[in-house]
Design a protein around this motif. Structure first.
Motif, PDB file in Angstrom:
ATOM      1  N   THR A 122     -49.378 -32.304 -14.099  1.00  0.00           N
ATOM      2  CA  THR A 122     -48.974 -31.295 -13.710  1.00  0.00           C
ATOM      3  C   THR A 122     -49.526 -29.898 -14.264  1.00  0.00           C
ATOM      4  O   THR A 122     -50.241 -30.292 -15.257  1.00  0.00           O
ATOM      5  CB  THR A 122     -47.536 -31.358 -14.204  1.00  0.00           C
ATOM      6  N   PRO A 123     -49.434 -28.756 -13.979  1.00  0.00           N
ATOM      7  CA  PRO A 123     -49.968 -27.591 -14.467  1.00  0.00           C
ATOM      8  C   PRO A 123     -49.681 -27.534 -16.093  1.00  0.00           C
ATOM      9  O   PRO A 123     -50.782 -27.295 -16.852  1.00  0.00           O
ATOM     10  CB  PRO A 123     -49.402 -26.567 -13.820  1.00  0.00           C
ATOM     11  N   VAL A 124     -48.628 -27.778 -16.371  1.00  0.00           N
ATOM     12  CA  VAL A 124     -48.131 -27.744 -17.814  1.00  0.00           C
ATOM     13  C   VAL A 124     -48.986 -28.915 -18.410  1.00  0.00           C
ATOM     14  O   VAL A 124     -49.457 -28.449 -19.674  1.00  0.00           O
ATOM     15  CB  VAL A 124     -46.694 -28.010 -18.057  1.00  0.00           C
ATOM     16  N   LEU A 125     -49.080 -29.984 -18.043  1.00  0.00           N
ATOM     17  CA  LEU A 125     -49.863 -31.322 -18.926  1.00  0.00           C
ATOM     18  C   LEU A 125     -51.327 -30.693 -19.039  1.00  0.00           C
ATOM     19  O   LEU A 125     -51.854 -31.045 -20.166  1.00  0.00           O
ATOM     20  CB  LEU A 125     -49.249 -32.542 -18.048  1.00  0.00           C
ATOM     21  N   MET A 126     -51.898 -30.174 -17.876  1.00  0.00           N
ATOM     22  CA  MET A 126     -53.310 -29.950 -18.244  1.00  0.00           C
ATOM     23  C   MET A 126     -53.516 -28.806 -18.951  1.00  0.00           C
ATOM     24  O   MET A 126     -54.390 -28.847 -19.810  1.00  0.00           O
ATOM     25  CB  MET A 126     -53.760 -29.533 -16.588  1.00  0.00           C
ATOM     26  N   GLY A 127     -52.752 -27.809 -18.984  1.00  0.00           N
ATOM     27  CA  GLY A 127     -52.598 -26.727 -20.073  1.00  0.00           C
ATOM     28  C   GLY A 127     -52.631 -27.224 -21.356  1.00  0.00           C
ATOM     29  O   GLY A 127     -53.389 -26.827 -22.181  1.00  0.00           O
ATOM     30  N   GLY A 128     -51.668 -28.127 -21.706  1.00  0.00           N
ATOM     31  CA  GLY A 128     -51.478 -28.815 -22.861  1.00  0.00           C
ATOM     32  C   GLY A 128     -52.728 -29.529 -23.400  1.00  0.00           C
ATOM     33  O   GLY A 128     -53.078 -29.702 -24.326  1.00  0.00           O
ATOM     34  N   THR A 129     -53.253 -30.317 -22.471  1.00  0.00           N
ATOM     35  CA  THR A 129     -54.469 -31.298 -22.779  1.00  0.00           C
ATOM     36  C   THR A 129     -55.710 -30.378 -23.046  1.00  0.00           C
ATOM     37  O   THR A 129     -56.386 -30.535 -24.008  1.00  0.00           O
ATOM     38  CB  THR A 129     -54.768 -32.127 -21.198  1.00  0.00           C
ATOM     39  N   PHE A 130     -55.681 -29.176 -22.254  1.00  0.00           N
ATOM     40  CA  PHE A 130     -57.029 -28.312 -22.825  1.00  0.00           C
ATOM     41  C   PHE A 130     -56.759 -27.665 -24.107  1.00  0.00           C
ATOM     42  O   PHE A 130     -57.485 -27.729 -24.993  1.00  0.00           O
ATOM     43  CB  PHE A 130     -56.665 -27.066 -21.934  1.00  0.00           C
ATOM     44  N   ILE A 131     -55.346 -27.522 -24.650  1.00  0.00           N
ATOM     45  CA  ILE A 131     -55.132 -26.836 -25.957  1.00  0.00           C
ATOM     46  C   ILE A 131     -55.548 -27.986 -27.070  1.00  0.00           C
ATOM     47  O   ILE A 131     -55.862 -27.873 -27.846  1.00  0.00           O
ATOM     48  CB  ILE A 131     -53.600 -26.574 -26.065  1.00  0.00           C
ATOM     49  N   VAL A 132     -55.115 -29.127 -26.635  1.00  0.00           N
ATOM     50  CA  VAL A 132     -55.145 -30.526 -27.620  1.00  0.00           C
ATOM     51  C   VAL A 132     -56.715 -30.432 -27.614  1.00  0.00           C
ATOM     52  O   VAL A 132     -57.204 -30.585 -28.986  1.00  0.00           O
ATOM     53  CB  VAL A 132     -54.659 -31.527 -26.861  1.00  0.00           C
ATOM     54  N   GLY A 133     -57.474 -30.368 -26.711  1.00  0.00           N
ATOM     55  CA  GLY A 133     -59.047 -30.425 -26.855  1.00  0.00           C
ATOM     56  C   GLY A 133     -59.718 -29.374 -27.845  1.00  0.00           C
ATOM     57  O   GLY A 133     -60.614 -29.680 -28.301  1.00  0.00           O
ATOM     58  N   LEU A 134     -59.009 -28.263 -27.598  1.00  0.00           N
ATOM     59  CA  LEU A 134     -59.357 -27.023 -28.530  1.00  0.00           C
ATOM     60  C   LEU A 134     -59.282 -27.290 -29.751  1.00  0.00           C
ATOM     61  O   LEU A 134     -60.137 -26.940 -30.818  1.00  0.00           O
ATOM     62  CB  LEU A 134     -58.670 -25.754 -28.097  1.00  0.00           C
ATOM     63  N   LEU A 135     -58.220 -28.257 -30.313  1.00  0.00           N
ATOM     64  CA  LEU A 135     -58.113 -28.540 -31.803  1.00  0.00           C
ATOM     65  C   LEU A 135     -59.147 -29.465 -32.254  1.00  0.00           C
ATOM     66  O   LEU A 135     -59.151 -30.066 -33.222  1.00  0.00           O
ATOM     67  CB  LEU A 135     -56.710 -29.131 -31.899  1.00  0.00           C
ATOM     68  N   ALA A 136     -60.162 -29.888 -31.227  1.00  0.00           N
ATOM     69  CA  ALA A 136     -61.115 -30.742 -31.877  1.00  0.00           C
ATOM     70  C   ALA A 136     -62.044 -30.158 -33.127  1.00  0.00           C
ATOM     71  O   ALA A 136     -62.483 -31.246 -33.721  1.00  0.00           O
ATOM     72  CB  ALA A 136     -62.207 -31.035 -30.670  1.00  0.00           C
ATOM     73  N   PHE A 137     -62.014 -29.006 -33.468  1.00  0.00           N
ATOM     74  CA  PHE A 137     -62.508 -28.541 -34.327  1.00  0.00           C
ATOM     75  C   PHE A 137     -61.960 -28.984 -35.742  1.00  0.00           C
ATOM     76  O   PHE A 137     -62.681 -28.936 -36.886  1.00  0.00           O
ATOM     77  CB  PHE A 137     -62.601 -26.821 -34.655  1.00  0.00           C
ATOM     78  N   SER A 138     -60.841 -29.622 -35.511  1.00  0.00           N
ATOM     79  CA  SER A 138     -60.287 -30.110 -37.138  1.00  0.00           C
ATOM     80  C   SER A 138     -60.390 -31.649 -37.320  1.00  0.00           C
ATOM     81  O   SER A 138     -60.210 -32.379 -38.160  1.00  0.00           O
ATOM     82  CB  SER A 138     -58.724 -30.116 -36.939  1.00  0.00           C
ATOM     83  N   TRP A 139     -61.383 -32.452 -36.349  1.00  0.00           N
ATOM     84  CA  TRP A 139     -61.730 -33.735 -36.701  1.00  0.00           C
ATOM     85  C   TRP A 139     -62.540 -33.864 -38.016  1.00  0.00           C
ATOM     86  O   TRP A 139     -63.527 -33.357 -37.712  1.00  0.00           O
ATOM     87  CB  TRP A 139     -62.540 -34.201 -35.452  1.00  0.00           C
ATOM     88  N   PRO A 140     -62.146 -34.542 -38.916  1.00  0.00           N
ATOM     89  CA  PRO A 140     -62.618 -34.658 -40.327  1.00  0.00           C
ATOM     90  C   PRO A 140     -64.277 -35.266 -40.236  1.00  0.00           C
ATOM     91  O   PRO A 140     -65.081 -34.804 -40.724  1.00  0.00           O
ATOM     92  CB  PRO A 140     -61.683 -35.841 -40.862  1.00  0.00           C
ATOM     93  N   HIS A 141     -64.536 -36.392 -39.161  1.00  0.00           N
ATOM     94  CA  HIS A 141     -65.740 -36.527 -39.066  1.00  0.00           C
ATOM     95  C   HIS A 141     -66.581 -35.632 -38.420  1.00  0.00           C
ATOM     96  O   HIS A 141     -67.958 -35.992 -38.532  1.00  0.00           O
ATOM     97  CB  HIS A 141     -65.945 -37.955 -38.308  1.00  0.00           C
ATOM     98  N   VAL A 142     -66.253 -34.591 -37.797  1.00  0.00           N
ATOM     99  CA  VAL A 142     -66.920 -33.531 -37.323  1.00  0.00           C
ATOM    100  C   VAL A 142     -67.214 -32.503 -38.234  1.00  0.00           C
ATOM    101  O   VAL A 142     -68.413 -31.974 -38.550  1.00  0.00           O
ATOM    102  CB  VAL A 142     -66.569 -32.931 -36.083  1.00  0.00           C
ATOM    103  N   VAL A 143     -65.948 -31.918 -39.042  1.00  0.00           N
ATOM    104  CA  VAL A 143     -66.136 -31.010 -40.074  1.00  0.00           C
ATOM    105  C   VAL A 143     -67.314 -31.690 -41.299  1.00  0.00           C
ATOM    106  O   VAL A 143     -68.122 -30.665 -41.749  1.00  0.00           O
ATOM    107  CB  VAL A 143     -64.634 -31.136 -40.824  1.00  0.00           C
ATOM    108  N   ILE A 144     -67.187 -32.790 -41.512  1.00  0.00           N
ATOM    109  CA  ILE A 144     -68.164 -33.154 -42.710  1.00  0.00           C
ATOM    110  C   ILE A 144     -69.599 -33.103 -42.220  1.00  0.00           C
ATOM    111  O   ILE A 144     -70.609 -32.845 -42.976  1.00  0.00           O
ATOM    112  CB  ILE A 144     -67.762 -34.807 -42.956  1.00  0.00           C
ATOM    113  N   GLY A 145     -70.013 -33.161 -41.013  1.00  0.00           N
ATOM    114  CA  GLY A 145     -71.062 -32.910 -40.552  1.00  0.00           C
ATOM    115  C   GLY A 145     -71.850 -31.411 -40.594  1.00  0.00           C
ATOM    116  O   GLY A 145     -73.016 -31.285 -41.120  1.00  0.00           O
ATOM    117  N   ALA A 146     -70.698 -30.535 -40.670  1.00  0.00           N
ATOM    118  CA  ALA A 146     -71.298 -29.012 -41.139  1.00  0.00           C
ATOM    119  C   ALA A 146     -72.005 -28.973 -42.488  1.00  0.00           C
ATOM    120  O   ALA A 146     -72.531 -28.488 -42.763  1.00  0.00           O
ATOM    121  CB  ALA A 146     -69.980 -28.214 -40.806  1.00  0.00           C
TER     122      ALA A 146
END
Lengths: 73, 511
Positions: free
Chosen positions: B234-258
């Motif tokens: 549904t539109p609400v689930l797609m919008g939520g899925t998009f927001i969840v994707g945006l939070l990928a900046f907090s994945w610890p195995h990506v943060v340590i890469g920086a």
């Protein structure tokens, strides 16, 4: 981020990125991905086209900001 | 089968050989083992990060979900691309400068010092490990299923093969070789994924992708738009899925890469590669596979009949649909190359997660709490040997209930990773963020998430308001962080100077 916010160009850039995110969410919620199904070039579905446009907008914003205004050059 | 096993043996020996070479040339210091001596350049970093986040899920779970539910889930990918780019554009330079100036070896250590709190360091270390360790075990198990389909040997042999590769790669090679091997693994995976798609389109779809779309339009037109055949997205689930994707900046195995970057210019060029090669190229391949090619070649009716014949579920067969089509339509020798690609995707992700976990165990738990006087050699030794323990633990957890593990990723791991993001973002960008705010927020967020997932009367997640687990928990976490920080004394002048003013100065002057 802190240093980006110290300059007008940085504030404009962040506002632009936020606007693309809000625009994407609004487009989704208002049913732009729902339905014949939309098919660009006969195969690109609406969610794919929306995503490609979103990434291109971020790419353009990034190129302008990072190669003209990045504070750490 | 002998040919398949010979190819996989050679592939494994190449990876082990690279790990052994890495051990030989390494400086044998904790900084070299854990962060590659902070010498990773932009091209290596791109392969390192892109294939750290692109696991075998991009071959099984992602196309499988698109095949069953239509294209709506792709918004997770678009959000993730922006999230990863955002990390490297805005937080990356500060994480890199801060940890380089102060010789911090883990992002958890940096936050522990920023908030002057050993308790917070332990809370963050344990919560990150709880959410990342089971994730490591999923990859070998995913490979096991593909291994069984191709060679006929039990799936456990595929899982053991992958686990052995992981242990050798991480234990011997350390972060630098994990990063370098990801170039090799990434090229193998992209070649397998894209090569198989182009070949299949050429062999089985004479009308190309428009022909595939036209075929689906006749058999199952709901697959070409949201909300999909079952009305899930549904539109609400797609919008939520998009927001969840945006939070990928907090994945610890990506943060340590920086933290492994050679210099600050990496952060200027890295987003270009993520946008162009990640967003506009790599992630579109599994999307086309799952949303167009697979349903055109093997419609749902055929897949349902196959599932009934094999005695499995439609969902499991959908996860394997790309592999099934490759085995049916392409020569046998190419099947083993594709399995090699899947193993490459699994190892490239699990190795970085394993590396991150071992750094946190050695630096933040053992040295941070129990052995503060340990020297460089001891810390490195603990990090190396913890690798074996983490692999055994993660595989054990994954084997207990493989069905629940797919849900563990989306409903537990990703919301779990997000729970340290207020403390991380506030610690890097907000001088007023306090120790009490960070501890209270992280604990409240993690406890709320766990209770929300456990207390489900009638199958309903009432505590989470029936939203995606990340939404209410992160909102409460952020509010607690801000309110408690404002109600407690500001960090000392010394901390504000060390973590803000000196970092600003370093970033402006360093070249």
């Amino acid at each position: 981020m802190r240093e980006v916010m110290e300059h007008t160009a940085g504030k404009v850039y962040l506002t632009y990125l936020a606007a693309t995110i809000v625009g994407m969410v609004v487009a989704i919620v208002r049913g732009a991905m729902s339905v014949e199904p939309f098919l660009l070039f006969g195969w690109m579905t609406a969610p794919l086209v929306a995503g490609v446009i979103f990434v291109l907008l971020w790419l353009v914003g990034y190129l302008v900001y990072f190669f003209k205004f990045w504070p750490y050059r | 089968m002998v040919f398949d096993i010979a190819v996989l043996t050679i592939f494994g020996l190449i990876i082990i050989g690279m790990a052994a070479y890495g051990y030989k040339i390494s400086a044998k210091t904790a900084e070299d083992y854990m962060l590659g001596g902070r010498t990773i350049g932009v091209v290596v970093m791109f392969f390192f990060v892109l294939f750290a986040i692109s696991s075998s899920w991009t071959f099984y779970g992602f196309p499988g979900l698109l095949y069953l539910e239509g294209p709506g889930y792709v918004f997770f990918i678009w959000g993730s691309v922006a999230g990863f780019a955002g990390l490297y554009m805005f937080l990356g330079p500060r994480i890199w400068a801060l940890t380089k100036m102060n010789r911090f070896l883990s992002p958890v250590e940096a936050l522990g010092e920023r908030y002057e709190s050993k308790s917070l360091r332990l809370v963050l270390a344990i919560s990150i490990l709880a959410f990342i360790v089971p994730y490591v075990g999923i990859q070998p198990l995913g490979v096991g299923a593909g291994f069984q389909a191709l060679t006929g040997l039990p799936a456990i042999w595929g899982a053991i093969y992958t686990a052995v590769l992981l242990i050798f790669l991480v234990l011997l090679g350390g972060m630098r070789i994990v990063a370098w091997v990801n170039i090799f693994l990434g090229i193998v995976y992209v070649t397998a994924l894209m090569g198989s798609m182009l070949w299949i389109v050429n062999v089985a779809l004479p009308g190309g992708l428009p022909g595939a779309a036209a075929a689906i339009l006749e058999t199952q037109p709901e697959l070409l738009s949201a909300p999909g055949p079952k009305g899930t997205f549904t539109p609400v689930l797609m919008g939520g899925t998009f927001i969840v994707g945006l939070l990928a900046f907090s994945w610890p195995h990506v943060v340590i890469g920086a933290m492994t970057a050679r210099d600050k210019n990496l952060f200027k060029w890295f987003p270009l590669l993520i946008f162009v090669f990640g967003g506009l190229f790599f992630y579109i391949i599994p999307f086309i596979w799952g949303s167009l090619v697979a349903p055109a070649i093997m419609p749902l009716e055929a897949l349902t009949a196959r599932a009934a014949e094999l005695g499995t579920s439609v969902e499991i067969e959908a996860d394997r649909v790309v592999q099934t089509i490759i085995v049916q339509e392409l020569p046998g020798w190419f099947g083993v190359f594709v399995l090699m690609g899947v193993i490459a995707a699994a190892v490239s992700t699990a190795a970085v997660q394993l590396m991150t976990s071992s750094v946190i165990v050695a630096r933040d738990v053992i040295q941070g709490v129990f052995k503060p006087d340990a020297d460089d050699r001891e810390v490195t030794r603990w990090a190396r040997w913890s690798v074996i323990g983490i692999v055994i633990l993660s595989l054990s957890i994954s084997v207990i209930d493989t069905g629940a593990m797919a849900l563990y990723l989306t409903d537990v791991s990703i919301p779990g990773f997000a729970q340290w993001s207020p403390a991380l973002v506030g610690g890097l960008l907000w001088k007023r963020g306090t120790r009490q705010g960070a501890i209270a927020a992280t604990l409240v967020g993690v406890i709320y998430l766990v209770l929300g997932l456990l207390i489900t009367p009638g199958g309903s997640r009432v505590l989470l308001l029936d939203l995606h687990p990340i939404v209410p928990t992160l909102l409460v976490n952020t509010i607690v962080y801000i309110v408690v920080s404002l109600l407690t004394p500001a960090p000392s002048e010394e901390i504000q100077t060390q973590f803000f003013d000196e970092v600003d100065e370093f970033l402006r002057s360093e070249s």
